[in-house]
Design an enzyme around this catalytic site. Structure first.
Site, short mmCIF file in Angstrom:
data_model
loop_
_atom_site.label_atom_id
_atom_site.label_comp_id
_atom_site.label_asym_id
_atom_site.label_seq_id
_atom_site.Cartn_x
_atom_site.Cartn_y
_atom_site.Cartn_z
N ARG A 75 -12.93 14.74 8.16
CA ARG A 75 -12.01 13.63 7.90
C ARG A 75 -10.82 14.06 7.05
O ARG A 75 -9.68 13.84 7.41
CB ARG A 75 -12.80 12.52 7.19
CG ARG A 75 -12.03 11.34 6.75
CD ARG A 75 -12.97 10.23 6.37
NE ARG A 75 -13.48 9.58 7.55
CZ ARG A 75 -12.84 8.63 8.23
NH1 ARG A 75 -11.66 8.22 7.82
NH2 ARG A 75 -13.36 8.09 9.30
N ASP A 128 -19.12 17.09 6.56
CA ASP A 128 -17.75 17.55 6.27
C ASP A 128 -17.70 18.61 5.16
O ASP A 128 -16.69 19.30 5.01
CB ASP A 128 -16.88 16.36 5.85
CG ASP A 128 -16.55 15.44 7.02
OD1 ASP A 128 -17.00 15.72 8.13
OD2 ASP A 128 -15.84 14.45 6.79
N GLY A 161 -19.65 -2.23 5.00
CA GLY A 161 -20.27 -3.45 4.50
C GLY A 161 -20.00 -3.71 3.04
O GLY A 161 -19.11 -3.13 2.43
O1 F6P Z 1 -18.06 11.81 6.97
C1 F6P Z 1 -18.76 12.31 8.05
C2 F6P Z 1 -18.09 11.90 9.34
O2 F6P Z 1 -18.87 12.41 10.39
C3 F6P Z 1 -16.63 12.32 9.46
O3 F6P Z 1 -16.50 13.66 9.84
C4 F6P Z 1 -16.13 11.33 10.47
O4 F6P Z 1 -14.76 11.10 10.36
C5 F6P Z 1 -16.90 10.10 10.15
O5 F6P Z 1 -18.07 10.49 9.48
C6 F6P Z 1 -17.24 9.28 11.35
O6 F6P Z 1 -17.92 8.15 10.96
P1 F6P Z 1 -18.43 7.05 12.02
O7 F6P Z 1 -19.61 7.61 12.71
O8 F6P Z 1 -18.77 5.88 11.19
O9 F6P Z 1 -17.29 6.78 12.94
#
Ligand code: F6P
Length: 400
Positions: A189, A145, A81
Site C-alpha cells: 500500500r 506489506d 468498521g
Molecule cells: O495491508 C495489507 C494489504 O494486503 C495491502 O497490501 C492492500 O492494499 C490491502 O491490504 C488490501 O486490503 P483489502 O483486502 O481490504 O482490500
C-alpha cells in the site's frame, strides 16, 4: 503441564487483513498459555467480537490442532468498521470513548488477564488506544506489506514474497517465449517491500516502488537496452502503491469513511503506456489476494509461532502496551506506540536496493544510466553536504 486455574485467562484476536501465519500465532499462544495454566478465549471477527455482541470461542489444544500450516485465521478478521483508528497513512481516527469503555467492561467481566492483538499498523493503533483506555493488551506485528516499524519482519511478508516470486518465475518463461513485456502488480500500500524482495528473488528487470520516483522514459530505456543485449522480453514488478509520474496513486474506489482506499490498477496503467510508447505487446497480471492466501512459508511459521509464544510471555511478565518484535536473531519487545508512530519504508540506499542495482535492475530512475552500482548512504550524505543540496540521492547524482 500446570493445572488450569480459572482465574488465569488470556484473550486473543486477529485484526485487519488476513495473511499466512495468523493461525500459527494462535496455535503458538494457545499451546504456551495452556502449558502455563491459562484458559484461552478467542474473539471473533477482529475487534468486533469484543463488544456488542461479544463473540468468542474457547481455544484449546483440540481446536488448534493442525492449524500451523493453514492460511487465514480461524477467528475471522475485519479491516473496517467502528474500530477504525487509521484510514490513510497519517489520518488517525479517535475511537469512540463509549466503545472503549464497553470493551474495558467486557474484558474485565470475562476475567481476561491479557489480550493479544495480532495486527498491522491499523490494528495496533486500535490496540494502543485500548491500552491507553486501561485494557491490558499486548501486540503481535502482522502484515504482508512489512511496513511496521521496530521489527525486522512481520509475519506474512515472506509468504507474500514467495507467492510473487513464484508468479515471476512463471511469467518469465511465457514472457520469453512470446517476447512480451509482462507487468506484475503486487501488493504494498505505502511501501515497496514485496515488489523489491520478489523482484530480486524472482529475477525482475524493472521494479517500481513508492519510495523511488520513476519515469516512463527510464523504464522504456531499460527495455530498449535489454533488446540491444538480445533480451527481447522484460519483467516489470510494480507495487500497487507506486506513484505514477506526476504523483498520486491508482485506486479502485474513492475515499471511504471507515476503511482504507482500495488501491489497484497501476499495473495496467504502466502496461498500456509502455505498449503505446514502444509498440510492443505488454500484458499485466494483478496478483492481488493470492499473496494473502495459502499456507505460510516455513520462515513465517517459525516467526509467527515465536511471536505467539512470546506474546504470552509478555502477558506473564505483565508488560502490557508492548509488542513482540523480531530483532534478529532474538524476539524482543517494544512499546506498541513506537511501532505505529510512522511506517517502515524501503531505504533507497539500503543493501537490497544496492544489490538490485548491482544486478542491473532498473527502478525507473536515472541511476541505471549514471552509476549502476551506487554509492553508500554515507557517501551520498557527504555529497549532499558538499553540494549544499538536499539528501535527494538522484539530484546528487545529476549534480555529479
Ligand atoms: O495491508 C495489507 C494489504 O494486503 C495491502 O497490501 C492492500 O492494499 C490491502 O491490504 C488490501 O486490503 P483489502 O483486502 O481490504 O482490500
Amino acid at each position: 503441564m500446570m493445572e488450569p486455574d480459572k482465574r488465569r485467562r488470556i484473550g486473543i484476536l486477529t485484526g485487519g487483513g488476513d495473511c499466512p501465519g495468523l493461525n500459527a500465532v494462535i496455535r503458538g499462544s494457545v499451546k504456551t498459555a495452556i502449558n502455563l495454566g491459562y484458559e484461552v478465549l478467542g474473539f471473533l471477527k477482529g475487534f468486533e467480537g469484543l463488544v456488542d455482541p461479544v463473540a468468542t470461542m474457547p481455544l484449546d489444544l483440540t481446536n488448534t490442532f493442525g492449524i500451523l500450516n493453514q492460511g487465514g485465521t480461524i477467528l475471522g478478521s475485519t479491516n473496517k468498521g467502528r474500530f477504525t483508528a487509521k484510514v490513510g497513512l497519517d489520518e488517525k481516527r479517535e475511537i469512540d470513548v463509549d466503545l472503549l469503555a464497553s470493551v474495558r467492561k467486557n474484558v474485565a467481566e470475562l476475567e481476561i488477564d491479557g489480550l493479544i492483538c495480532v495486527g498491522g499498523d491499523g490494528s495496533l493503533s486500535i490496540a494502543q488506544a485500548m491500552f491507553e483506555a486501561g485494557i491490558p493488551v499486548v501486540g503481535v506485528p502482522k502484515t504482508i506489506d512489512n511496513d511496521l516499524r521496530c521489527t525486522a519482519f512481520s509475519f506474512g511478508f515472506d509468504s507474500a514474497v514467495a507467492c510473487a516470486a513464484d508468479a515471476l518465475d512463471r511469467l518469465h518463461t511465457t514472457a520469453a517465449s512470446h517476447e512480451r513485456i509482462m507487468v506484475l502488480e503486487v501488493m504494498g500500500r505505502h511501501t515497496g517491500w514485496i515488489a523489491l524482495h520478489a523482484g530480486i528473488s524472482g529475477g525482475g528487470d524493472v521494479i517500481l516502488i513508492p519510495e523511488i520516483d520513476w519515469t516512463y522514459e527510464n523504464v522504456c530505456a531499460k527495455i530498449v537496452q535489454r533488446r540491444q543485449m538480445g533480451k527481447r522480453f522484460t519483467l516489470i514488478v510494480v507495487a500497487e502503491g507506486a506513484h505514477p509520474p506526476g504523483g498520486g496513486v491508482v485506486t479502485l474506489d474513492g475515499a471511504q469513511k471507515d476503511r482504507q482506499i482500495r488501491l489497484g490498477g497501476i499495473g495496467q496503467v504502466v502496461a498500456d503506456e509502455i505498449q503505446k510508447r514502444l509498440n510492443t505487446e505488454t500484458r499485466c497480471v494483478v496478483l492481488g489476494h493470492l499473496q494473502r492466501g495459502g499456507s505460510p512459508t516455513y520462515f513465517d511459521r517459525m516467526l509467527a509461532t515465536q511471536y505467539g509464544v512470546h506474546a504470552v510471555r509478555l502477558i506473564e511478565e505483565r508488560r502490557f502496551g508492548e509488542m513482540v518484535c523480531y530483532d534478529p536473531p532474538e524476539i524482543n519487545s517494544i512499546p506498541i506506540r513506537q511501532a505505529i508512530d510512522s511506517i517502515s519504508t524501503v531505504d533507497p540506499f539500503g543493501s537490497a536496493v544496492v544489490a538490485a542495482r548491482g544486478l542491473g535492475v532498473s527502478f525507473g530512475d536515472t541511476a541505471q544510466f549514471v552509476n549502476p552500482f551506487p554509492e553508500s548512504r554515507v557517501q551520498a550524505a557527504t555529497h549532499a553536504e558538499r553540494f549544499n543540496a538536499s539528501a535527494d540521492y538522484w539530484a546528487i547524482l545529476e549534480l555529479d
